[in-house]
Design an enzyme around this catalytic site. Sequence first.
Site, short mmCIF file in Angstrom:
data_model
loop_
_atom_site.label_atom_id
_atom_site.label_comp_id
_atom_site.label_asym_id
_atom_site.label_seq_id
_atom_site.Cartn_x
_atom_site.Cartn_y
_atom_site.Cartn_z
N GLU A 177 0.81 -1.22 0.00
CA GLU A 177 0.00 0.00 0.00
C GLU A 177 0.84 1.27 0.00
OE1 GLU A 177 -2.52 0.66 3.42
OE2 GLU A 177 -3.47 2.40 2.50
N LYS A 219 -2.75 -2.02 -2.97
CA LYS A 219 -3.75 -1.11 -2.38
C LYS A 219 -3.23 0.30 -2.59
CE LYS A 219 -6.01 0.18 1.95
NZ LYS A 219 -6.74 -0.35 3.10
P1 13P Z 1 -9.01 4.70 4.76
O1 13P Z 1 -9.95 4.06 3.78
O2 13P Z 1 -9.69 5.30 5.95
O3 13P Z 1 -8.01 5.61 4.09
O4 13P Z 1 -8.17 3.53 5.40
C1 13P Z 1 -7.74 2.49 4.63
C2 13P Z 1 -6.45 2.01 5.12
O5 13P Z 1 -6.32 0.88 5.49
C3 13P Z 1 -5.32 2.95 5.12
O6 13P Z 1 -4.15 2.25 5.38
#
Ligand code: 13P
Length: 334
Positions: A177, A219
């Site tokens: 991510e 992600k």
């Molecule tokens: P948000 O959708 O609140 O941004 O959180 C997702 C997430 O896991 C961020 O690391």
Amino acid sequence: MSIEDLESVALAMVAPGKGIIAIDESTNTIKKRFEAVGIENTEENRRAYRELLLTTPGLNEHISGAILYDETIRQSTRDGVPFTQVMKKAGIIPGIKVDKGPVALAGFPGDVVTEGLDGLRPRLEEYAKLGAQFCKWRAVINISEDNPSSTAIEANCHALARYAALCQEAGLVPMVEPEVIMDGDHSIEVSYEVHEAVLRSLFNALYEQNVMLEGTILKVSMVIPGKESDEQADVEEVAEATVRVLKTTVPASLPGIVFLSGGQTDEQSTAHLNAMNRIGPHPWPLSFSYGRAMQQAALKLWAKDMKANYAEAQKTVHARARDNGLAALGRWNG
Ligand code: 13P
């Protein structure tokens, strides 16, 4: 675990019309979310809140997996059933956040780098024993006049790739991510350029570390102007720019891409995902892994009256899952 096993978990995470609920807020982050609605940050309140989310009736109709936090993966329902068992019974794949959060990158004011590689191998082994099948590591990329530096991009992508290789060694699917933060007054063009540089660096690093893309999930944030920008973009522009940057940087062998909500409203996060899927087909499923955009309405309701609003709060979680599940198919009609 073979690459086929990793691939089948990854594909299940992005099954058609399904996405992921992120409930992996660290104790510090959930404190902020709780404080905003007047809930005390006790271990019991955190447990009860996560029980509400995970036992939402019908959650598995639109949710393939949930990302847990270290404390949460060890917790149980009021009746003593471990959360991981509740999830497995419902066909919801347990995931776990394994990074230790961002810290300032020395020598580069405004940039941060995510920590957590030291001692990660034994931690992954333990999480696998506790029932996790996938992991998450979040890298934070800030945008300002001077940020991000190319050093920050490389340091973060190197860490993401080292983490991903360790996950696959432990038989866990890495969710990688990189989050480009929405704070700031930058334009959508700047957001595009930063996403492009980050994703190029990330897939280079994954290649260098021998990470098997077939067993990896991306992600990512959406290409969107900074929150304080004078020029906000419409839904189609965000969808078009996000799809364009993904097509130019993400190999087709990746099983799927999910988005974070990153401070977008519930409506925006659903509308953007829906618009992206309407301009498909794409080389990969595009789905969601939302935290705030899955939870914020339910948390507000529960905070007002934990007993009386319990079922209503769960209905809200289900409604958000349904809307985002439809958006993952391009079939949400507002
Ligand atoms: P948000 O959708 O609140 O941004 O959180 C997702 C997430 O896991 C961020 O690391």
